[in-house]
Design an enzyme around this catalytic site. Sequence first.
Site, PDB file in Angstrom:
ATOM      1  CB  CYS A 109       4.430  -4.804   3.521  1.00 50.11           C
ATOM      2  SG  CYS A 109       6.122  -5.357   3.819  1.00 50.11           S
ATOM      3  CG  HIS A 213       2.466  -8.019   6.468  1.00 51.85           C
ATOM      4  ND1 HIS A 213       2.306  -8.096   5.102  1.00 51.85           N
ATOM      5  CD2 HIS A 213       3.780  -7.748   6.688  1.00 51.85           C
ATOM      6  CE1 HIS A 213       3.479  -7.902   4.516  1.00 51.85           C
ATOM      7  NE2 HIS A 213       4.383  -7.682   5.446  1.00 51.85           N
ATOM      8  CD  GLU A 215      -0.960  -8.749   4.532  1.00 52.84           C
ATOM      9  OE1 GLU A 215      -1.198  -7.733   5.210  1.00 52.84           O
ATOM     10  OE2 GLU A 215       0.181  -9.030   4.117  1.00 52.84           O
TER      11      GLU A 215
END
Length: 241
Positions: A109, A213, A215
């Site tokens: 990001c 993303h 994560e």
Amino acid sequence: MEKPLIGVVPLWDEKKDSLWMLPGYMEGILQAGGLPLMLPLTAGKEALRQLAGLCAGFLFTGGHDIFPGLYGAEVLPCCGPICEERDAMERTLFSVAVLEQDKSALGICRGIQLFNVLLGGTLYQDLPAQLPGSALSHQQKPPYDRPVHRVKITQGSPLHELLGLDTLEVNSSHHQGIADLAPELVPMARAEDGLIEAVRMKDKTFVWAVQWHPEFAPAEESSRKLFSAFVETCRNAGRSA
Ligand code: MN
């Protein structure tokens, strides 16, 4: 066998005056066999050079908007909060670890935006304001692990080779994005509105970045493959050293 040590850029919370971390960044590295280490927020060149020597690779995390002055633009009202300390730290870290020592790096990001800016590219300060033709919403509401738009993965790119997919459904939690691509970056995926969502750096062992993303969904297959490719490169770099 020792796990490769991977430095993770800390997140900053100005309200709490605190450094913090999303567990998914740690989990993504741990499940891929790496050992994550949250870094201090310092721009000290000698300290970061020492950390660059200790770590096999670096994860450049998501976070604040990058100061537009770094790409020669004025701060527009649509720009979000910035964090000068992170800008300064990551600029130095990228220079001493990636440019000087060819350490592996994964940007997420803010990370893809950072690499682009540090290598001479520019950003849209706000996609809805500056890319109004886009029918896509790049800023989703929670839950953040839910895919909200598709990216087309460039044929023949290492990302295509890694995932074995022509398209990937991704989550999206960004209001900025790459405008002019830095000359040393090569696109590896684009959203359907043309926005570049994955890049790699030319002539480096492993400098990759994505706009989505992983994560937020570290156990999902494409996230696992991405973290594994990064950690594996870090492990191999340690072997040959
Ligand atoms: Mn997006």
